[in-house]
Design a protein around this motif. Sequence first.
Motif, short mmCIF file in Angstrom:
data_model
loop_
_atom_site.label_atom_id
_atom_site.label_comp_id
_atom_site.label_asym_id
_atom_site.label_seq_id
_atom_site.Cartn_x
_atom_site.Cartn_y
_atom_site.Cartn_z
N LEU A 36 1.05 -0.83 0.11
CA LEU A 36 -0.13 0.03 0.16
C LEU A 36 1.06 1.30 0.10
O LEU A 36 0.50 2.48 -0.33
N ALA A 37 2.00 1.16 0.55
CA ALA A 37 2.89 2.61 0.90
C ALA A 37 3.46 2.83 -0.87
O ALA A 37 3.74 3.87 -1.64
N LYS A 38 3.70 1.42 -1.10
CA LYS A 38 3.96 1.45 -2.29
C LYS A 38 3.55 2.07 -3.56
O LYS A 38 3.93 2.95 -4.82
N LEU A 39 2.18 1.93 -3.58
CA LEU A 39 0.91 2.12 -4.21
C LEU A 39 1.10 3.66 -4.29
O LEU A 39 0.48 4.34 -5.47
N GLU A 40 1.31 4.18 -3.02
CA GLU A 40 0.97 5.45 -3.04
C GLU A 40 1.65 6.34 -4.02
O GLU A 40 1.78 7.84 -4.39
N ASN A 41 3.35 6.01 -4.33
CA ASN A 41 3.59 6.25 -5.58
C ASN A 41 3.40 6.15 -7.20
O ASN A 41 3.53 4.54 -7.09
N SER A 42 2.59 6.94 -7.52
CA SER A 42 1.33 6.94 -9.15
C SER A 42 2.89 5.73 -10.00
O SER A 42 1.78 5.20 -10.73
N GLN A 43 3.78 6.09 -10.02
CA GLN A 43 4.64 5.29 -10.89
C GLN A 43 4.54 3.96 -10.84
O GLN A 43 5.47 3.73 -11.58
N GLN A 44 4.20 3.67 -9.39
CA GLN A 44 4.18 2.35 -9.77
C GLN A 44 3.12 1.30 -10.04
O GLN A 44 3.51 0.26 -10.81
N LEU A 45 2.20 2.55 -10.88
CA LEU A 45 0.98 2.11 -11.19
C LEU A 45 1.25 2.48 -13.03
O LEU A 45 0.65 2.25 -13.89
N ASP A 49 -10.41 -7.26 -4.27
CA ASP A 49 -9.42 -6.66 -5.39
C ASP A 49 -9.64 -4.96 -4.76
O ASP A 49 -9.68 -4.90 -3.91
N LEU A 50 -8.15 -5.21 -4.66
CA LEU A 50 -7.82 -3.75 -5.06
C LEU A 50 -8.15 -2.25 -5.60
O LEU A 50 -8.37 -3.02 -7.53
N GLU A 51 -8.61 -1.54 -5.46
CA GLU A 51 -8.69 -0.10 -6.26
C GLU A 51 -8.05 0.69 -6.00
O GLU A 51 -7.89 1.57 -4.40
N VAL A 52 -7.39 1.58 -6.65
CA VAL A 52 -6.21 2.16 -6.68
C VAL A 52 -6.47 3.77 -7.53
O VAL A 52 -7.01 3.51 -8.48
#
Length: 168
Positions: A75-84, A112-115
């Motif tokens: 979840l911390a990694k996904l706070e960085n939008s460039q990971q997605l 499911d994960l929603e971002v």
Amino acid sequence: MIKAAKLAVIGFIVGCVFSAQGHQHHHHSHGEGVLFVVHDQDKWQVKFILPAGDIFGFEHQPETAQQKQVIKKTLAKLENSQQLVTFNTQCELIDSNVENPFEQHTHHSHNDLEVEYSFSCEKSVSTVTVTLFEWAKTISVIEAQWITEQAQGIEELTAAKPYIEWPL
């Protein structure tokens, strides 16, 4: 005043599109995700719906300290939008919402994960690239749906072709 009202209406429409498309038409399939992209003027909205099992390695409530740590780190990694996702031009991340699929203690076996990310891009965007394929190796396809000021469409993205491209 008119611009603020227009943005509010667009925000409402984006929310409705994401809600309707994401929850009514998305079926949970391992290895497959969904991406929604909406563009208005210099604003871009991006939403992913991804199987938790492909992102975290499991989709049940965490049972061990190690699983809880995986959730926290991911979840911390996904706070960085460039990971997605990335754009072909410099864009500023305005807002992000990364939902923890394990926060609500449901008995669903499929989570499911929603971002969601909101961006402001000063220059024209011609390419949106999904960078998720670089680290989430079990995701084989993302069904991308988009609405821009010029067009709308659907396209399957894969590790071999991870981008949507529009003519400028």
